[in-house]
Design an enzyme around this catalytic site. Structure first.
Site, PDB file in Angstrom:
ATOM      1  N   CYS A 111       0.819  -1.227   0.000  1.00 32.89           N
ATOM      2  CA  CYS A 111       0.000   0.000   0.000  1.00 32.89           C
ATOM      3  C   CYS A 111       0.847   1.269   0.000  1.00 32.89           C
ATOM      4  O   CYS A 111       0.345   2.350  -0.291  1.00 32.89           O
ATOM      5  CB  CYS A 111      -0.950   0.003   1.190  1.00 32.89           C
ATOM      6  SG  CYS A 111      -2.104  -1.369   1.130  1.00 32.89           S
ATOM      7  N   HIS A 234      -3.436   7.280   2.292  1.00 27.86           N
ATOM      8  CA  HIS A 234      -3.802   5.974   1.752  1.00 27.86           C
ATOM      9  C   HIS A 234      -5.171   5.617   2.342  1.00 27.86           C
ATOM     10  O   HIS A 234      -5.444   5.882   3.503  1.00 27.86           O
ATOM     11  CB  HIS A 234      -2.755   4.934   2.138  1.00 27.86           C
ATOM     12  CG  HIS A 234      -3.211   3.534   1.904  1.00 27.86           C
ATOM     13  ND1 HIS A 234      -3.727   3.124   0.690  1.00 27.86           N
ATOM     14  CD2 HIS A 234      -3.260   2.444   2.720  1.00 27.86           C
ATOM     15  CE1 HIS A 234      -4.060   1.848   0.777  1.00 27.86           C
ATOM     16  NE2 HIS A 234      -3.801   1.418   2.003  1.00 27.86           N
ATOM     17  N   ASN A 264     -10.176  -0.126  -0.456  1.00 25.14           N
ATOM     18  CA  ASN A 264      -8.715  -0.009  -0.378  1.00 25.14           C
ATOM     19  C   ASN A 264      -8.118  -0.501  -1.698  1.00 25.14           C
ATOM     20  O   ASN A 264      -8.179  -1.689  -1.996  1.00 25.14           O
ATOM     21  CB  ASN A 264      -8.222  -0.842   0.809  1.00 25.14           C
ATOM     22  CG  ASN A 264      -6.712  -0.789   0.995  1.00 25.14           C
ATOM     23  OD1 ASN A 264      -5.985  -0.315   0.131  1.00 25.14           O
ATOM     24  ND2 ASN A 264      -6.246  -1.286   2.129  1.00 25.14           N
TER      25      ASN A 264
HETATM   26  O1  UT7 Z   1      -3.885  -1.052   3.604  1.00 24.25           O
HETATM   27  C1  UT7 Z   1      -2.938  -1.789   4.321  1.00 24.25           C
HETATM   28  C2  UT7 Z   1      -3.082  -1.671   5.772  1.00 24.25           C
HETATM   29  N1  UT7 Z   1      -4.340  -2.225   6.206  1.00 24.25           N
HETATM   30  C3  UT7 Z   1      -4.997  -1.615   7.189  1.00 24.25           C
HETATM   31  O2  UT7 Z   1      -4.567  -0.587   7.635  1.00 24.25           O
HETATM   32  C4  UT7 Z   1      -6.233  -2.274   7.725  1.00 24.25           C
HETATM   33  C5  UT7 Z   1      -6.262  -2.119   9.224  1.00 24.25           C
HETATM   34  N2  UT7 Z   1      -7.359  -2.803   9.887  1.00 24.25           N
HETATM   35  C6  UT7 Z   1      -8.671  -2.459   9.753  1.00 24.25           C
HETATM   36  O3  UT7 Z   1      -8.999  -1.616   8.955  1.00 24.25           O
HETATM   37  C7  UT7 Z   1      -9.667  -3.093  10.674  1.00 24.25           C
HETATM   38  O4  UT7 Z   1      -8.983  -3.825  11.674  1.00 24.25           O
HETATM   39  C8  UT7 Z   1     -10.694  -4.009   9.973  1.00 24.25           C
HETATM   40  C9  UT7 Z   1     -11.677  -3.178   9.175  1.00 24.25           C
HETATM   41  C10 UT7 Z   1      -9.963  -4.993   9.058  1.00 24.25           C
HETATM   42  C11 UT7 Z   1     -11.499  -4.806  11.011  1.00 24.25           C
HETATM   43  O5  UT7 Z   1     -12.129  -3.915  11.928  1.00 24.25           O
HETATM   44  P1  UT7 Z   1     -12.001  -4.180  13.504  1.00 24.25           P
HETATM   45  O6  UT7 Z   1     -12.820  -3.149  14.151  1.00 24.25           O
HETATM   46  O7  UT7 Z   1     -10.543  -4.212  13.819  1.00 24.25           O
HETATM   47  O8  UT7 Z   1     -12.694  -5.578  13.672  1.00 24.25           O
HETATM   48  P2  UT7 Z   1     -12.097  -6.959  14.217  1.00 24.25           P
HETATM   49  O9  UT7 Z   1     -11.151  -7.552  13.223  1.00 24.25           O
HETATM   50  O10 UT7 Z   1     -11.608  -6.773  15.605  1.00 24.25           O
HETATM   51  O11 UT7 Z   1     -13.413  -7.843  14.240  1.00 24.25           O
HETATM   52  C12 UT7 Z   1     -14.506  -7.511  15.072  1.00 24.25           C
HETATM   53  C13 UT7 Z   1     -15.624  -8.496  14.806  1.00 24.25           C
HETATM   54  C14 UT7 Z   1     -15.205  -9.950  14.878  1.00 24.25           C
HETATM   55  O12 UT7 Z   1     -16.242 -10.647  15.537  1.00 24.25           O
HETATM   56  P3  UT7 Z   1     -16.129 -11.026  17.083  1.00 24.25           P
HETATM   57  O13 UT7 Z   1     -14.902 -11.892  17.179  1.00 24.25           O
HETATM   58  O14 UT7 Z   1     -15.996  -9.731  17.825  1.00 24.25           O
HETATM   59  O15 UT7 Z   1     -17.416 -11.765  17.341  1.00 24.25           O
HETATM   60  C15 UT7 Z   1     -15.146 -10.391  13.445  1.00 24.25           C
HETATM   61  O16 UT7 Z   1     -15.402 -11.763  13.280  1.00 24.25           O
HETATM   62  O17 UT7 Z   1     -16.175  -8.315  13.489  1.00 24.25           O
HETATM   63  C16 UT7 Z   1     -16.257  -9.590  12.821  1.00 24.25           C
HETATM   64  N3  UT7 Z   1     -16.073  -9.359  11.394  1.00 24.25           N
HETATM   65  C17 UT7 Z   1     -17.105  -9.115  10.539  1.00 24.25           C
HETATM   66  N4  UT7 Z   1     -18.423  -9.021  10.742  1.00 24.25           N
HETATM   67  C18 UT7 Z   1     -19.184  -8.746   9.670  1.00 24.25           C
HETATM   68  C19 UT7 Z   1     -14.909  -9.331  10.671  1.00 24.25           C
HETATM   69  N5  UT7 Z   1     -15.171  -9.068   9.384  1.00 24.25           N
HETATM   70  C20 UT7 Z   1     -16.504  -8.933   9.278  1.00 24.25           C
HETATM   71  C21 UT7 Z   1     -17.368  -8.646   8.198  1.00 24.25           C
HETATM   72  N6  UT7 Z   1     -18.695  -8.557   8.442  1.00 24.25           N
HETATM   73  N7  UT7 Z   1     -16.912  -8.432   6.948  1.00 24.25           N
END
Ligand code: UT7
Length: 307
Positions: A111, A234, A264
């Site tokens: 990225c 980004h 993204n």
């Molecule tokens: O570009 C390169 C660099 N990349 C980044 O900078 C990305 C950085 N990370 C992020 O943007 C975020 O961490 C995400 C958008 C990927 C995820 O958001 P989050 O608030 O960190 O969520 P999480 O991974 O902690 O997941 C929270 C919950 C989980 O459920 P439980 O375990 O709390 O029951 C996941 O299973 O959300 C669930 N989950 C979803 N639910 C519905 C994960 N993906 C999804 C989804 N739809 N697509």
């Protein structure tokens, strides 16, 4: 001698995939995706829309807006993590398609690829080795997505952005800063052809790292937060973008946001956002712009410029 962006271009595939569409593909919801990331839709390339094809289209657009002909370009740098083939480089395919007679190479910094490419191009111009460089970010991340993995497949999109960077006696890129730390490989990588990400851990490191990067960029140039007119980050997550804007005490009106429409697009996200804000007249001559990115590697970097 300075290096100045004199033209911008972009290309987005016609096909749009909305969050609603994704609800029928994986166990997700429009609400979850929008609240956690700021994404509403993304563009998805078809088989003919390869990274080289999209890079070529964005380059044609950039050369047109720069009023520069193929003969005038003396270097092509394409930032991509999704090349058409392992070799030849995507840049060589673009070079052939555009009938440009100049050296051409790819840069892979995930990225942060466009920031790396711009930093290299800046140095080629400042050392007098080149006059006009085509710098492109082009990505087809849909080819790396496991459409059964809801934690990654909702995040990415396809597209390309390009700029023409040229020598200028007045102003342009003020400074560029690039970094890498390979210790974090396991948090974000491609394994068995699919993107794997520990999103939450990447998120925290991204916010902290981008905060320090902003300080480094301003300190290096003895500039203050208020000296920056525009932030073009980004586009990985709207919450990360908002954290960086807050660090800069900037209103979101001074931040170019495209993540809602593009998702993204990795190395393409910054040149696509820049192109949009230049073409719609938001960005004006002489304004100070901060470009910044964070991505797999980890890699991160910034470019501060006077437009
Ligand atoms: O570009 C390169 C660099 N990349 C980044 O900078 C990305 C950085 N990370 C992020 O943007 C975020 O961490 C995400 C958008 C990927 C995820 O958001 P989050 O608030 O960190 O969520 P999480 O991974 O902690 O997941 C929270 C919950 C989980 O459920 P439980 O375990 O709390 O029951 C996941 O299973 O959300 C669930 N989950 C979803 N639910 C519905 C994960 N993906 C999804 C989804 N739809 N697509």
């Amino acid at each position: 001698m300075h290096s100045k962006i004199i033209g911008t271009g972009g290309y987005l595939p016609l096909k749009i995939l909305t969050n609603k569409d994704l609800e029928s593909i994986v166990d997700t919801s429009d609400e979850w995706i929008f609240q956690r990331t700021g994404i509403k839709q993304r563009h998805i390339a078809d088989d003919n829309e390869t990274s080289s094809f999209m890079a070529t289209q964005a380059s044609i657009d950039a050369m047109k807006s720069a009023n520069i002909k193929a003969n005038d370009i003396d270097l092509i740098i394409v930032a991509t993590t999704t090349p058409d083939q392992v070799f030849p480089s995507t840049a060589c395919i673009v070079q052939n398609q555009l009938k440009i007679k100049a050296p051409a190479f790819d840069i892979q910094a995930a990225c942060t690829g466009f920031i790396y490419a711009l930093s290299i191009a800046d140095n080629y111009i400042k050392t007098g080795m080149c006059k006009n460089i085509l710098v492109v970010g082009s990505e087809k991340y849909s080819s790396l997505l496991d459409w059964g993995d809801r934690s990654t497949c909702v995040l990415f999109g396809d597209g390309a952005g390009a700029v023409v960077l040229s020598e200028s006696s007045t102003h342009g890129i003020i400074s560029s800063h690039i970094h890498a730390d390979g210790i974090y490989n396991d948090l974000l990588n491609v394994e068995n052809n699919y993107i794997q990400m520990k999103g939450n851990e990447v998120f925290k490191i991204a916010v902290n790292t981008l905060g320090s990067l902003v300080d480094e960029t301003l300190d290096k140039n003895n500039m203050k937060k208020k000296d920056i007119d525009w932030l073009i980050p980004h586009q990985a997550n709207l919450r990360i973008i908002k954290a960086t804007a807050k660090k800069l005490s900037m209103s979101m009106d001074q931040v170019v946001v495209t993540i809602d429409k593009h998702g993204n697009t990795s190395a393409a996200s910054i040149p696509l956002a820049l192109n949009e804000a230049v073409k719609d007249g938001r960005i004006k001559d002489d304004q100070v712009i901060l470009l910044e990115a964070f991505g797999s590697g980890f890699t991160w970097g910034s470019v501060l410029l006077r437009y």
